[in-house]
Design a protein around this motif. Structure first.
Motif, PDB file in Angstrom:
ATOM      1  N   ASN A  88       0.813  -1.222   0.000  1.00 11.49           N
ATOM      2  CA  ASN A  88       0.000   0.000   0.000  1.00 11.49           C
ATOM      3  C   ASN A  88       0.846   1.272   0.000  1.00 11.49           C
ATOM      4  O   ASN A  88       0.390   2.333   0.397  1.00 11.49           O
ATOM      5  CB  ASN A  88      -0.923   0.006   1.227  1.00 11.49           C
ATOM      6  N   TYR A  89       2.078   1.149  -0.393  1.00  9.10           N
ATOM      7  CA  TYR A  89       3.005   2.283  -0.356  1.00  9.10           C
ATOM      8  C   TYR A  89       3.193   2.812  -1.770  1.00  9.10           C
ATOM      9  O   TYR A  89       3.767   2.142  -2.622  1.00  9.10           O
ATOM     10  CB  TYR A  89       4.336   1.826   0.243  1.00  9.10           C
ATOM     11  N   PHE A  90       2.684   4.011  -1.974  1.00 10.19           N
ATOM     12  CA  PHE A  90       2.649   4.491  -3.361  1.00 10.19           C
ATOM     13  C   PHE A  90       4.031   4.637  -3.986  1.00 10.19           C
ATOM     14  O   PHE A  90       4.218   4.367  -5.167  1.00 10.19           O
ATOM     15  CB  PHE A  90       1.826   5.778  -3.466  1.00 10.19           C
TER      16      PHE A  90
ATOM     17  N   LEU B  45      -2.812   5.025  -5.154  1.00 10.06           N
ATOM     18  CA  LEU B  45      -2.467   4.965  -3.732  1.00 10.06           C
ATOM     19  C   LEU B  45      -2.048   6.321  -3.156  1.00 10.06           C
ATOM     20  O   LEU B  45      -1.885   6.454  -1.948  1.00 10.06           O
ATOM     21  CB  LEU B  45      -1.323   3.973  -3.504  1.00 10.06           C
ATOM     22  N   ALA B  46      -1.849   7.288  -4.027  1.00 10.94           N
ATOM     23  CA  ALA B  46      -1.394   8.593  -3.548  1.00 10.94           C
ATOM     24  C   ALA B  46      -2.421   9.172  -2.580  1.00 10.94           C
ATOM     25  O   ALA B  46      -3.624   9.094  -2.808  1.00 10.94           O
ATOM     26  CB  ALA B  46      -1.182   9.538  -4.723  1.00 10.94           C
ATOM     27  N   ASN B  47      -1.929   9.680  -1.460  1.00 12.03           N
ATOM     28  CA  ASN B  47      -2.835  10.207  -0.439  1.00 12.03           C
ATOM     29  C   ASN B  47      -3.292  11.622  -0.735  1.00 12.03           C
ATOM     30  O   ASN B  47      -4.327  12.064  -0.271  1.00 12.03           O
ATOM     31  CB  ASN B  47      -2.136  10.199   0.927  1.00 12.03           C
ATOM     32  N   THR B  48      -2.482  12.336  -1.465  1.00  8.35           N
ATOM     33  CA  THR B  48      -2.821  13.731  -1.758  1.00  8.35           C
ATOM     34  C   THR B  48      -2.531  13.987  -3.231  1.00  8.35           C
ATOM     35  O   THR B  48      -1.795  13.227  -3.873  1.00  8.35           O
ATOM     36  CB  THR B  48      -1.924  14.704  -0.952  1.00  8.35           C
TER      37      THR B  48
ATOM     38  N   GLU C 256       1.105  14.247  -3.720  1.00  6.20           N
ATOM     39  CA  GLU C 256       1.810  12.975  -3.856  1.00  6.20           C
ATOM     40  C   GLU C 256       1.647  12.415  -5.265  1.00  6.20           C
ATOM     41  O   GLU C 256       2.598  11.917  -5.854  1.00  6.20           O
ATOM     42  CB  GLU C 256       1.281  11.953  -2.829  1.00  6.20           C
TER      43      GLU C 256
END
Lengths: 431, 122
Positions: A365-367, A396-399, A402
């Motif tokens: 889950n790590y972009f 998967l980017a949180n923002t 990102e």
């Protein structure tokens, strides 16, 4: 009193604060009482210093005045006796100040400051509370300032700090002088919190970077303070070097539109040479101790980037080795992922890909994992697989920052690895 | 006569200056330096990095390298000027002008015995 005078006094109070509050905490064994005593003494300083000039040793002055004020307070509430005028008490104090300062037991101050910092990183506190507490108590930032830096409301920050203080009071503060092992454990805890504070500022995206920059500056101030107290600790040198070297690049890290500029694309003339010089001096000193540790290794990596006048001059082989050492010292899939970037530069994308394949489940889950993996695949000409990885990264980017960061990474690697071929990518739309 | 004017100050205090405060002080110091330069009296000037970046070599056998400055004092050596002055009074005047640029600290005024300007430029 002019505004400039007040500003200078505020600065003097800030710089004396860790030592003064630390000593008051030792006297009163209660954080709130210590803080209140310091506030009291600060108010008196603002009244007295412009008239009488600042004392030679502001911390000693504040400790004495703070302690006396708190003791008077106790007496007053007990006996309801009128007190002598403030100014009288202060001028007496000023006369005696030189002598008092000499008599104050200076041998405690290292452990006082360390204790003060250490209670902020109580293991029962979540990191967000540790940071807030350290900034409030050690740095003396106002709740409003901290709230602003963390982009939360004043009320939320107030609550966060109150909760943290309650937990600290509940847990009890260790007042006996620490033994050697305990002292080094405390140091490690304090170093970790300083690094966290720095990272809060450093990892800010473009639009909040300026608001959060003071966090980086404060972390540097605290790291230097800690290093002055413990001058021969190579890991503290490493920590200080690491954050100086990273912060030295701050003017080059963001484009006008707030987007992140990757290391290779930064205008190196914007890097702060004085900070780099200090960072390099510290890492040189640390290395002489032959007691390696994670901060030193990371600082050494940052130093190799700082020493390269152009991206082409970067010693990637050495960086690869240093990441290898970091994998041993502090194993983590993210470290291996970083190492893979160096490996790709030194031994090519296939070797890098082989290195990160085993991480797939841990970093599912790590972009960044997919961004980096996609880049390696693309360099190998496996474009379809690369596109799948990139899409996954962007999903998967949180923002949006990102996502943009990944896309930029991707774009650059497309440019680097396939200069003559545009590659159509799905998923490259803004998220 | 050449005088070394050595600037001492509490490093924690100076390290706590805001960027604006630091720049304001440097600007005021630059005015004093400019005046001395005009008069052809200013030699090398150095602002030193923090004492945390210092190491001290003790002349033992073999030499012993210690971390930090030579002396642990309340105020640290932060920089120095080499200035040409007629006498101590004049050197103290220059130190006073420099001192007016920022609160606190002290300047040690010390006559220079041997001076070699060297060929370094930054």
């Amino acid at each position: 009193m002019s505004e400039a005078d007040t500003a200078w006094i505020e600065t003097a109070l800030t710089s004396a604060r860790p030592q003064a509050v630390g000593a008051l905490l030792r006297y009163f064994r209660d954080l709130d009482t210590a803080e209140e005593a310091f506030q009291n003494a600060s108010l008196r300083a603002l009244k007295s210093w412009p008239q009488n000039g600042p004392p030679r040793d502001p911390a000693a002055w504040l400790i004495m005045v703070g302690r006396n004020a708190a003791i008077d307070e106790v007496r007053r509430t007990r006996k309801q006796q009128p007190l002598p005028e403030d100014d009288q008490a202060i001028s007496d104090l000023d006369d005696a100040e030189g002598a008092l300062a000499e008599r104050l037991d200076g041998s405690h101050y290292r452990d006082d400051i360390l204790r003060l910092m250490f209670i902020c990183c109580h293991p029962q506190l979540p990191a967000t509370q540790q940071i807030a507490l350290a900034l409030r108590i050690v740095s003396g930032l106002t709740v409003k300032q901290i709230a602003r830096a963390f982009l939360v409301s004043d009320a939320a920050m107030e609550q966060r700090i109150t909760r943290a203080k309650a937990k600290v009071a509940e847990a009890g503060t260790p007042f006996e002088a620490p033994g050697a092992i305990e002292r080094s454990e405390r140091l490690a805890g304090v170093a970790a919190i300083i690094y966290l504070i720095f990272n809060e500022g450093y990892s800010a995206s473009g639009d909040t970077a300026e608001i959060r920059k003071p966090l980086c500056e404060e972390a540097i101030r605290l790291a230097r303070l800690l290093l002055r107290l413990f001058q021969s600790e190579p890991e503290i040198m490493g920590l200080t070097a690491l954050i100086l070297l990273q912060h030295a690049r701050s003017a080059a890290r963001f484009a006008a539109d707030g987007s992140l500029i990757l290391l290779d694309d930064q205008d190196r003339s914007l890097w702060n040479g004085t900070m780099i010089a200090e960072g390099l001096a510290l890492i040189d000193k640390a290395m002489r101790h032959r007691r390696s540790g994670p901060y030193q290794i990371q600082a050494a990596i940052a130093a190799l980037h700082a020493r390269a006048a152009t991206p082409e001059e970067t010693d990637w082989a050495q960086i690869d080795l240093l990441y290898g050492a970091l994998e041993v010292a502090q194993p983590s899939p993210v470290v291996t992922l970083n190492r893979a970037v160096a490996v790709a530069k030194v031994r090519g994308p296939q070797a890098a890909l082989d290195l990160i394949e085993p991480l797939a489940s841990k970093l599912a889950n790590y972009f960044h994992f997919y961004g980096v993996r996609g880049a390696f695949l693309m360099q190998l000409g496996r474009n379809d697989e690369a596109c799948v990885a990139f899409d996954r990264a962007i999903a998967l980017a949180n923002t949006s920052a990102e996502a943009a960061h990944i896309r930029m990474h991707i774009d650059r690697l497309i440019r680097d690895s396939q200069p003559k071929q545009g590659v159509a990518r799905q998923g490259a739309k803004a998220t | 006569m050449l005088y070394a004017i050595l600037c001492y100050h509490d490093e924690d205090f100076v390290g706590s200056w805001s960027k604006e405060q630091d720049e304001a002080v440097m600007k005021k110091l630059a005015v004093v330096q400019e005046k001395l330069t005009q008069q052809g009296r200013l030699g090398p000037v150095a602002r030193l990095l923090p004492t945390t970046a210092a190491a001290t070599l003790r002349k033992e056998d073999p030499p012993l390298v210690l971390d930090g400055p030579y002396a642990e004092t309340k105020e640290q050596l932060l920089g120095f000027y080499i200035v040409d002055c007629k006498n101590l009074d004049e050197a103290l005047d220059v130190a006073g002008d420099l001192g007016a640029a920022n609160p606190g600290g002290a300047y040690e005024v010390r006559p220079v015995g041997v001076f070699r300007p060297g060929g370094l430029s930054t």
